[in-house]
Design an enzyme around this catalytic site. Structure first.
Site, PDB file in Angstrom:
ATOM      1  N   ASP A 193     -25.819   9.952 -10.731  1.00 27.27           N
ATOM      2  CA  ASP A 193     -26.458   9.126  -9.929  1.00 27.27           C
ATOM      3  C   ASP A 193     -27.273   8.034 -11.014  1.00 27.27           C
ATOM      4  OD1 ASP A 193     -25.395   9.272  -7.529  1.00 27.27           O
ATOM      5  OD2 ASP A 193     -26.934  10.220  -6.760  1.00 27.27           O
ATOM      6  N   ASN A 244     -19.707   8.192   0.352  1.00 26.50           N
ATOM      7  CA  ASN A 244     -20.808   7.127   0.412  1.00 26.50           C
ATOM      8  C   ASN A 244     -21.856   7.332   1.552  1.00 26.50           C
ATOM      9  OD1 ASN A 244     -19.512   6.078  -1.748  1.00 26.50           O
ATOM     10  ND2 ASN A 244     -18.282   4.796  -0.451  1.00 26.50           N
ATOM     11  N   LEU A 245     -22.981   6.808   1.449  1.00 24.57           N
ATOM     12  CA  LEU A 245     -23.969   7.155   2.242  1.00 24.57           C
ATOM     13  C   LEU A 245     -23.776   6.616   3.734  1.00 24.57           C
ATOM     14  CD1 LEU A 245     -27.099   7.742   2.654  1.00 24.57           C
ATOM     15  CD2 LEU A 245     -27.535   5.407   2.148  1.00 24.57           C
ATOM     16  N   THR A 294     -20.500  -0.391 -11.226  1.00 29.44           N
ATOM     17  CA  THR A 294     -20.663   0.705 -11.913  1.00 29.44           C
ATOM     18  C   THR A 294     -20.238   0.693 -13.593  1.00 29.44           C
ATOM     19  OG1 THR A 294     -19.754   3.098 -11.988  1.00 29.44           O
ATOM     20  CG2 THR A 294     -17.989   1.492 -11.757  1.00 29.44           C
ATOM     21  N   TYR A 303     -13.771   7.032 -13.577  1.00 30.77           N
ATOM     22  CA  TYR A 303     -13.333   5.896 -12.711  1.00 30.77           C
ATOM     23  C   TYR A 303     -14.039   4.804 -13.429  1.00 30.77           C
ATOM     24  CZ  TYR A 303     -14.381   2.671  -8.719  1.00 30.77           C
ATOM     25  OH  TYR A 303     -14.459   1.591  -8.156  1.00 30.77           O
ATOM     26  N   SER A 360     -16.235  -3.372 -10.492  1.00 33.15           N
ATOM     27  CA  SER A 360     -17.531  -2.473  -9.838  1.00 33.15           C
ATOM     28  C   SER A 360     -18.789  -2.688 -10.517  1.00 33.15           C
ATOM     29  CB  SER A 360     -16.986  -1.227  -9.783  1.00 33.15           C
ATOM     30  OG  SER A 360     -18.279  -0.552  -9.262  1.00 33.15           O
ATOM     31  N   PHE A 404      -6.299  -4.505  -5.266  1.00 36.28           N
ATOM     32  CA  PHE A 404      -7.404  -3.611  -4.463  1.00 36.28           C
ATOM     33  C   PHE A 404      -7.075  -2.184  -5.076  1.00 36.28           C
ATOM     34  CE2 PHE A 404      -8.186  -6.901  -1.333  1.00 36.28           C
ATOM     35  CZ  PHE A 404      -9.629  -7.173  -1.586  1.00 36.28           C
ATOM     36  N   LYS A 427     -12.182   0.709 -14.662  1.00 34.52           N
ATOM     37  CA  LYS A 427     -12.741  -0.380 -14.294  1.00 34.52           C
ATOM     38  C   LYS A 427     -12.957  -1.355 -15.420  1.00 34.52           C
ATOM     39  CE  LYS A 427     -12.250  -0.123  -9.861  1.00 34.52           C
ATOM     40  NZ  LYS A 427     -10.898  -0.723  -9.327  1.00 34.52           N
ATOM     41  N   ASP A 476       0.770  -1.244   0.005  1.00 38.77           N
ATOM     42  CA  ASP A 476       0.192   0.057   0.124  1.00 38.77           C
ATOM     43  C   ASP A 476       1.012   1.239  -0.048  1.00 38.77           C
ATOM     44  OD1 ASP A 476      -3.233   0.193   1.113  1.00 38.77           O
ATOM     45  OD2 ASP A 476      -1.897   1.991   0.662  1.00 38.77           O
ATOM     46  N   PHE A 484     -20.954  -4.726  -5.436  1.00 37.55           N
ATOM     47  CA  PHE A 484     -22.185  -3.734  -5.581  1.00 37.55           C
ATOM     48  C   PHE A 484     -21.617  -2.684  -4.256  1.00 37.55           C
ATOM     49  CE2 PHE A 484     -24.958  -4.799  -8.665  1.00 37.55           C
ATOM     50  CZ  PHE A 484     -24.269  -5.818  -9.458  1.00 37.55           C
ATOM     51  N   ASN A 485     -22.474  -2.764  -3.351  1.00 36.30           N
ATOM     52  CA  ASN A 485     -22.100  -1.281  -2.338  1.00 36.30           C
ATOM     53  C   ASN A 485     -21.501  -1.740  -1.180  1.00 36.30           C
ATOM     54  OD1 ASN A 485     -23.838  -0.115  -4.522  1.00 36.30           O
ATOM     55  ND2 ASN A 485     -23.469   1.703  -3.656  1.00 36.30           N
TER      56      ASN A 485
HETATM   57  P1  NAD Z   1      -9.533   2.289  -0.336  1.00 33.52           P
HETATM   58  O1  NAD Z   1      -9.258   3.571  -0.890  1.00 33.52           O
HETATM   59  O2  NAD Z   1     -10.280   2.187   1.065  1.00 33.52           O
HETATM   60  O3  NAD Z   1      -8.331   1.136  -0.727  1.00 33.52           O
HETATM   61  C1  NAD Z   1      -7.567   1.172  -1.657  1.00 33.52           C
HETATM   62  C2  NAD Z   1      -6.319   1.421  -1.106  1.00 33.52           C
HETATM   63  O4  NAD Z   1      -5.251   1.229  -2.305  1.00 33.52           O
HETATM   64  C3  NAD Z   1      -5.739   2.582   0.046  1.00 33.52           C
HETATM   65  O5  NAD Z   1      -5.130   1.947   0.890  1.00 33.52           O
HETATM   66  C4  NAD Z   1      -4.791   3.300  -1.011  1.00 33.52           C
HETATM   67  O6  NAD Z   1      -3.822   3.791  -0.147  1.00 33.52           O
HETATM   68  C5  NAD Z   1      -4.317   2.169  -1.876  1.00 33.52           C
HETATM   69  N1  NAD Z   1      -3.603   2.704  -3.008  1.00 33.52           N
HETATM   70  C6  NAD Z   1      -4.097   3.564  -4.134  1.00 33.52           C
HETATM   71  N2  NAD Z   1      -3.293   3.683  -5.034  1.00 33.52           N
HETATM   72  C7  NAD Z   1      -2.035   2.925  -4.906  1.00 33.52           C
HETATM   73  C8  NAD Z   1      -0.854   3.116  -5.604  1.00 33.52           C
HETATM   74  N3  NAD Z   1      -0.680   3.329  -6.557  1.00 33.52           N
HETATM   75  N4  NAD Z   1      -0.006   2.085  -5.137  1.00 33.52           N
HETATM   76  C9  NAD Z   1      -0.408   1.266  -3.741  1.00 33.52           C
HETATM   77  N5  NAD Z   1      -1.297   1.570  -3.143  1.00 33.52           N
HETATM   78  C10 NAD Z   1      -2.122   2.350  -3.515  1.00 33.52           C
HETATM   79  O7  NAD Z   1     -10.667   1.748  -1.412  1.00 33.52           O
HETATM   80  P2  NAD Z   1     -11.594   0.371  -1.096  1.00 33.52           P
HETATM   81  O8  NAD Z   1     -13.015   1.153  -0.768  1.00 33.52           O
HETATM   82  O9  NAD Z   1     -11.173  -0.498  -0.098  1.00 33.52           O
HETATM   83  O10 NAD Z   1     -11.618  -0.430  -2.605  1.00 33.52           O
HETATM   84  C11 NAD Z   1     -10.763  -1.136  -3.186  1.00 33.52           C
HETATM   85  C12 NAD Z   1     -10.906  -1.551  -4.494  1.00 33.52           C
HETATM   86  O11 NAD Z   1     -12.227  -1.892  -4.533  1.00 33.52           O
HETATM   87  C13 NAD Z   1     -10.648  -0.408  -5.411  1.00 33.52           C
HETATM   88  O12 NAD Z   1     -10.211  -0.803  -6.534  1.00 33.52           O
HETATM   89  C14 NAD Z   1     -12.093   0.219  -5.644  1.00 33.52           C
HETATM   90  O13 NAD Z   1     -11.997   0.819  -6.871  1.00 33.52           O
HETATM   91  C15 NAD Z   1     -12.863  -1.110  -5.744  1.00 33.52           C
HETATM   92  N6  NAD Z   1     -14.384  -0.926  -5.562  1.00 33.52           N
HETATM   93  C16 NAD Z   1     -14.663  -0.182  -4.304  1.00 33.52           C
HETATM   94  C17 NAD Z   1     -15.948   0.116  -4.018  1.00 33.52           C
HETATM   95  C18 NAD Z   1     -16.452   0.787  -2.620  1.00 33.52           C
HETATM   96  O14 NAD Z   1     -17.712   1.085  -2.729  1.00 33.52           O
HETATM   97  N7  NAD Z   1     -15.521   0.886  -1.916  1.00 33.52           N
HETATM   98  C19 NAD Z   1     -16.882  -0.474  -4.978  1.00 33.52           C
HETATM   99  C20 NAD Z   1     -16.719  -1.157  -6.066  1.00 33.52           C
HETATM  100  C21 NAD Z   1     -15.368  -1.319  -6.287  1.00 33.52           C
END
Ligand code: NAD
Length: 339
Positions: free
Chosen positions: A297, A199-200, A126, A149, A124, A81, A153, A31, A178-179
């Site tokens: 939305d 987010n909500l 999305t 965004y 996602s 992630f 994906k 991370d 999903f969410n």
């Molecule tokens: P988050 O932001 O809490 O976690 C993502 C992590 O990645 C963070 O800790 C960030 O510091 C790290 N990060 C980002 N860019 C980086 C890089 N270049 N190098 C190293 N680390 C990096 O997000 P989340 O909610 O845990 O989401 C995780 C994944 O799921 C993402 O890909 C997001 O797009 C996807 N997603 C999330 C949701 C949601 O609602 N939370 C919904 C659909 C998809």
């Protein structure tokens, strides 16, 4: 089996690290802390009893990722992630999103190229935009993305499919979340929004604790049961377990190439129903008002989870009340014990 978890200190990543350990895997976290706090590693350690290996590095830095692959040669799976995820910001700063979400993916795939790795990608719902048929199945057309965004994906899924079609040794599963909401039942990890929550549910919990004055419901004139938008909310712990199921699926000899799964509950819930569920589950009254619709939305979306139930062997178990009460316990914990 060592699993590299990129973005492993983030919301979904941290919960997945815990579930990987519960399932007997050895997580190695990467991370850059761009949207997370290093103390989440200590929080994870309180749950699993030890501190997992952690590499602080930016996956956009090709040299660092190559070095990582040299230092961690016996990785057998990757759960990717790491990405930026704020839809609104992606419209304002598209290049920031394209750079981070594509460079990180490509650097990672190239660094471990040639190894027969099992790769799970965070996609996602999305990508569906506003589906014509609900619940939406994985076979529904992927709409031309609604935001940069969403586009990252959609295109990332295509990159992964092209790579598999070219004869790569990787196996890949994309999970269309999903969410995700809620928190671990220890209340030691949860969603940690930086600034105003997008987010909500974090908005609800921050309002309930007094950090925010009131919640605005964006529109009550949609074509839904009570006029507010409908989403498929899924408990983050159920979601985390879907990643374990994806790894197990890819470990089977008969799994080939690429597959994609919806990860939701299969049920739609309106924004107003969520607000009332929170009040019911926690006994806390919420201050909310109805505002105008918010641009961009989608009216309603929830997932068909037949394929994930049958082929992935995974199904969400936790309900809306568990999602609300665990999110509330986490909010209380983090307010009393700031990181
Ligand atoms: P988050 O932001 O809490 O976690 C993502 C992590 O990645 C963070 O800790 C960030 O510091 C790290 N990060 C980002 N860019 C980086 C890089 N270049 N190098 C190293 N680390 C990096 O997000 P989340 O909610 O845990 O989401 C995780 C994944 O799921 C993402 O890909 C997001 O797009 C996807 N997603 C999330 C949701 C949601 O609602 N939370 C919904 C659909 C998809």
């Amino acid at each position: 089996m060592k699993i590299l978890v990129t973005g492993g200190l983030g919301f979904i990543g941290s919960h997945t690290v815990v579930e990987l350990v519960n399932a007997g895997y050895e997580p190695v976290i990467v991370d850059d802390l761009s949207n997370s706090d290093p103390k989440i590693l200590d929080q994870i350690a309180k749950i699993i009893g030890y501190k997992p290996v952690f590499h602080k590095l930016d996956l956009c830095n090709e040299h660092s990722v190559k070095e990582l692959a040299v230092n961690e040669p016996d990785i057998e799976g990757i759960i990717h992630f790491a990405a930026y995820k704020a839809v609104g910001e992606s419209v304002q700063k598209p290049l920031k999103y394209y750079r981070n979400n594509f460079y990180s993916l490509i650097n990672l795939l190239e660094a471990y190229h040639g190894k027969a790795l099992n790769f799970v990608f965070s996609s996602s719902c999305t990508v569906y935009g506003q589906p014509e048929q609900l619940p939406v199945t994985e076979a529904a057309p992927v709409q031309s993305a609604q935001s940069p965004y969403g586009n990252t994906k959609q295109i990332a899924e295509e990159i992964l499919q092209d790579m598999i079609a070219s004869g790569s040794d990787y196996k890949v599963v994309s999970l269309r979340y999903f969410n995700p909401v809620g928190a671990h039942d220890s209340a030691l990890i949860g969603e940690l929004p930086i600034g105003v929550p997008q987010n909500l549910v974090p908005f609800i919990t921050q309002t309930a604790i007094g950090k925010r004055q009131k919640i605005t419901v964006f529109g009550d004139d949609y074509n839904t049961p009570d006029g507010s938008c409908v989403r498929d909310y899924i408990h983050v712990v159920d979601l985390a377990k879907a990643h374990v199921a994806a790894l197990k699926l890819m470990q089977k000899d008969n799994f080939k190439g690429y597959d994609v799964f919806n990860i939701g509950t299969g049920n739609g819930t309106t924004v107003l129903q969520i607000i009332h569920a929170f009040e019911r589950a926690t006994g806390v009254k919420l201050n909310y008002e109805i505002g105008p619709r918010r641009g961009g939305d989608v009216e309603q979306v929830w997932g068909d989870v037949t394929k994930s139930t049958n082929k992935l062997g995974w199904k969400a178990k936790l309900g809306i009340d568990d999602m609300m009460s665990s999110a509330w316990e986490w909010e209380k914990y983090i307010s009393q014990n700031p990181l």
